[in-house]
Scaffold this active site. Structure first.
Site, short mmCIF file in Angstrom:
data_model
loop_
_atom_site.label_atom_id
_atom_site.label_comp_id
_atom_site.label_asym_id
_atom_site.label_seq_id
_atom_site.Cartn_x
_atom_site.Cartn_y
_atom_site.Cartn_z
N ASP A 45 -4.24 -13.11 2.50
CA ASP A 45 -5.14 -12.13 3.23
C ASP A 45 -4.89 -12.33 4.72
O ASP A 45 -5.02 -13.37 5.00
CB ASP A 45 -6.50 -12.57 2.61
N LYS A 100 -10.83 -0.63 13.84
CA LYS A 100 -9.31 -0.10 14.46
C LYS A 100 -9.64 -0.09 15.92
O LYS A 100 -8.68 -0.23 16.73
CB LYS A 100 -9.31 1.21 13.68
N ARG A 139 -8.86 10.00 -1.31
CA ARG A 139 -8.70 10.90 -0.20
C ARG A 139 -8.39 12.20 -0.89
O ARG A 139 -8.04 12.56 -2.06
CB ARG A 139 -7.46 10.39 0.49
N TYR A 199 -14.52 1.02 9.70
CA TYR A 199 -13.21 1.28 9.73
C TYR A 199 -12.76 1.74 11.26
O TYR A 199 -11.96 1.29 11.79
CB TYR A 199 -12.89 2.49 8.91
N THR A 209 -2.15 11.44 6.36
CA THR A 209 -0.85 11.28 5.76
C THR A 209 -1.06 11.36 4.28
O THR A 209 -1.90 10.41 3.71
CB THR A 209 -0.08 9.99 6.29
N THR A 266 -10.67 -7.31 8.34
CA THR A 266 -9.32 -7.25 8.05
C THR A 266 -8.93 -6.75 9.13
O THR A 266 -7.67 -7.22 9.76
CB THR A 266 -9.15 -6.37 6.87
N ARG A 315 3.45 -16.06 19.48
CA ARG A 315 4.47 -17.35 19.38
C ARG A 315 5.98 -17.20 19.03
O ARG A 315 6.66 -17.68 19.59
CB ARG A 315 3.92 -18.13 18.24
N GLY A 321 0.80 -1.15 -0.03
CA GLY A 321 -0.04 -0.07 0.05
C GLY A 321 0.88 1.36 -0.06
O GLY A 321 2.11 1.01 -0.07
P1 NAD Z 1 -3.51 1.82 1.51
O1 NAD Z 1 -5.04 1.16 1.14
O2 NAD Z 1 -2.75 2.25 0.54
O3 NAD Z 1 -2.53 0.47 2.00
C1 NAD Z 1 -3.36 -0.60 2.81
C2 NAD Z 1 -2.70 -1.88 2.14
O4 NAD Z 1 -3.32 -3.15 2.81
C3 NAD Z 1 -3.03 -2.31 0.84
O5 NAD Z 1 -1.89 -2.57 0.06
C4 NAD Z 1 -4.09 -3.37 0.51
O6 NAD Z 1 -4.03 -4.13 -0.36
C5 NAD Z 1 -3.72 -4.11 1.94
N1 NAD Z 1 -4.70 -4.86 2.58
C6 NAD Z 1 -6.20 -4.47 2.65
N2 NAD Z 1 -6.80 -5.64 3.29
C7 NAD Z 1 -5.88 -6.74 3.45
C8 NAD Z 1 -6.05 -8.02 3.72
N3 NAD Z 1 -7.26 -8.51 4.18
N4 NAD Z 1 -4.90 -8.77 3.68
C9 NAD Z 1 -3.85 -8.22 3.46
N5 NAD Z 1 -3.61 -6.96 2.96
C10 NAD Z 1 -4.72 -6.21 3.09
O7 NAD Z 1 -3.60 2.42 2.81
P2 NAD Z 1 -2.49 3.30 3.54
O8 NAD Z 1 -2.79 4.74 3.54
O9 NAD Z 1 -1.08 2.88 3.14
O10 NAD Z 1 -2.68 2.86 5.00
C11 NAD Z 1 -1.74 1.87 5.60
C12 NAD Z 1 -2.30 1.53 7.06
O11 NAD Z 1 -2.13 2.84 7.65
C13 NAD Z 1 -3.79 1.22 7.24
O12 NAD Z 1 -3.87 0.22 8.33
C14 NAD Z 1 -4.55 2.32 7.67
O13 NAD Z 1 -5.59 2.31 8.37
C15 NAD Z 1 -3.33 3.22 8.30
N6 NAD Z 1 -3.57 4.74 8.44
C16 NAD Z 1 -3.49 5.43 7.36
C17 NAD Z 1 -3.64 6.75 7.28
C18 NAD Z 1 -3.39 7.83 6.14
O14 NAD Z 1 -3.57 8.83 6.26
N7 NAD Z 1 -2.87 7.16 5.16
C19 NAD Z 1 -4.21 7.46 8.61
C20 NAD Z 1 -4.60 6.55 9.61
C21 NAD Z 1 -4.12 5.12 9.56
N1 UDP Z 2 -12.93 15.73 0.95
C1 UDP Z 2 -13.40 16.47 0.12
N2 UDP Z 2 -13.42 16.45 -1.43
C2 UDP Z 2 -12.59 15.07 -1.67
C3 UDP Z 2 -12.20 14.03 -0.86
C4 UDP Z 2 -12.28 14.27 0.42
O1 UDP Z 2 -13.60 17.79 0.31
O2 UDP Z 2 -12.51 15.06 -3.13
C5 UDP Z 2 -12.97 15.97 2.42
C6 UDP Z 2 -13.90 14.86 3.01
O3 UDP Z 2 -15.14 15.12 3.13
C7 UDP Z 2 -13.30 14.91 4.55
C8 UDP Z 2 -11.66 15.64 4.23
O4 UDP Z 2 -11.64 16.04 2.87
O5 UDP Z 2 -13.88 15.93 5.12
C9 UDP Z 2 -10.66 14.38 4.31
O6 UDP Z 2 -11.08 13.50 3.49
P1 UDP Z 2 -10.26 11.99 3.50
O7 UDP Z 2 -11.21 11.23 2.51
O8 UDP Z 2 -9.01 12.58 2.97
O9 UDP Z 2 -9.96 11.64 4.76
P2 UDP Z 2 -10.63 11.53 6.16
O10 UDP Z 2 -11.99 11.89 5.95
O11 UDP Z 2 -10.62 9.90 6.50
O12 UDP Z 2 -9.94 12.16 7.30
#
Ligand code: NAD
Ligand code: UDP
Length: 311
Positions: A57, A148, A185, A144, A174, A91, A105, A11
């Site tokens: 998975d 979490k 996003r 979600y 992020t 997940t 383990r 990801g």
């Molecule tokens: P992403 O969707 O790019 O990455 C998630 C990865 O997990 C993907 O590669 C997806 O294929 C894999 N995945 C999903 N379900 C799976 C399963 N059942 N088995 C194996 N792999 C699986 O998202 P990301 O932004 O890289 O986020 C990574 C982690 O960080 C997530 O746990 C997310 O909740 C957490 N997180 C991210 C943000 C952010 O802003 N990016 C914020 C808060 C938390």
């Molecule tokens: N958002 C927006 N336009 C877009 C996508 C998202 O205005 O095209 C808004 C969304 O409603 C939220 C904020 O941007 O208020 C951040 O959304 P995102 O999906 O990035 O993350 P999260 O809501 O999970 O913080």
């Protein structure tokens, strides 16, 4: 050399983490089912002697010998996690359960990628780790958020009952290169829309706020958390305290990209949090960590990335 398992390694965040861990000389197993990630994200690591890719998975058990586990598997974009909400909960919950079993383990440390979403639509601002949150347990985001929250609960029960060394981080929004073009996003949406000359879609009136952290800052915080002294479990917030409205973000992107795009307003999704900003005092104190990359610098990197990769 450590043997490190990164679930969700293909990801957005996982690919940057794998890259850093491999470059530091570790042996990394990247496990992913490609639900929201892609092979393209880790293409450059395939063939490296310190890197191994496994399609799996996490809702199914996985056995391997490891020293550390970074448990990231879970779609993070609302578009992706709401597409199959039952799978999202499975997940987070079954995946974390299986990884905690593996950690127990093998006596591995486990870092859990939790989220600022555990605070829901917060009434405390900024959010510190002792705030219990304001989460709708039955809404469209709850697969979600509650997934979490349950994963955090499992981490702390495995820690208390089985002595598993857990490290829980709460990641705030992020962004960076390798976010998927169709991720949904806000940062990737606005940048891709602006580069394509399409209108920027603000949901609601754009007064809601978020705090945006650049990917390199997060990866540094994750590595420091994993290396933190035994007994420091977190949860710890990792985010950038700079807070912006979505209108400010859209205007920044437009000013940087130029072109003919305008701002258009779309309906606000249900339960969209009104504000979000991390209190990072704990991360500063325990990890000596704080973000270095400003939103302006980070946006320039993302714009440059999408300019090069957009088809
Ligand atoms: P992403 O969707 O790019 O990455 C998630 C990865 O997990 C993907 O590669 C997806 O294929 C894999 N995945 C999903 N379900 C799976 C399963 N059942 N088995 C194996 N792999 C699986 O998202 P990301 O932004 O890289 O986020 C990574 C982690 O960080 C997530 O746990 C997310 O909740 C957490 N997180 C991210 C943000 C952010 O802003 N990016 C914020 C808060 C938390
Ligand atoms: N958002 C927006 N336009 C877009 C996508 C998202 O205005 O095209 C808004 C969304 O409603 C939220 C904020 O941007 O208020 C951040 O959304 P995102 O999906 O990035 O993350 P999260 O809501 O999970 O913080």
């Amino acid at each position: 050399m450590k043997q490190i398992l990164v679930t969700g390694g293909a990801g957005f965040i996982g690919s940057h983490l794998c890259e850093r861990l491999v470059n530091e000389g570790n042996s990394v197993i990247c496990l992913d089912n490609f639900y929201s990630g892609s092979k393209e994200n880790i293409w450059h690591l395939i063939g490296h002697p310190g890197f191994e890719l496994v399609r799996h998975d996490v809702t199914m058990p996985y056995r391997v010998e490891v020293d550390e586990i970074y448990n990231l598997a879970c779609p993070a974009s609302p578009v992706y996690y709401q597409y199959d909400p039952i799978q999202t909960t499975k997940t987070s919950v079954f995946g974390t359960f299986h990884m905690l079993g593996l950690a127990r383990r093998t006596k591995a440390r486990l870092l859990q990628a939790s989220t600022s979403e555990v605070y829901g639509d917060p009434v405390q601002h900024p959010q510190s780790e002792d705030y219990w949150g304001n989460v709708n347990p039955i809404g469209i985001r709850s697969c979600y958020d509650e997934g979490k929250r349950c994963a955090e609960s499992l981490c702390f029960d495995y820690h208390r009952i089985h002595g598993v060394e857990v490290k829980v981080i709460r990641i705030f929004n992020t962004y960076g290169p390798r976010m998927a073009e169709d991720d949904g996003r806000v940062v990737s949406n606005f940048v891709v829309q602006a580069l394509k000359g399409e209108d920027l879609t603000i949901y609601g009136d754009g007064s809601q706020t978020r705090s945006f952290q650049y990917i390199s800052d997060l990866v540094e915080g994750m590595i420091r958390m994993m290396a933190s002294p035994e007994g420091f479990t977190g949860p710890v917030n990792l985010g950038n305290p700079g807070e912006f409205t979505m209108l400010e973000l859209a205007e920044k992107v437009l000013a940087k990209v130029g072109g003919k795009s305008k701002i258009v307003f779309k309906p606000l999704p249900q339960d969209d949090p009104k504000m979000r900003r991390p209190d990072i005092s704990l991360a500063k104190k325990e990890l000596g960590w704080e973000p270095k990359v400003s939103l302006d610098e980070g946006l320039d990197e993302v714009i440059d990335y999408f300019r090069r990769t957009l088809r």
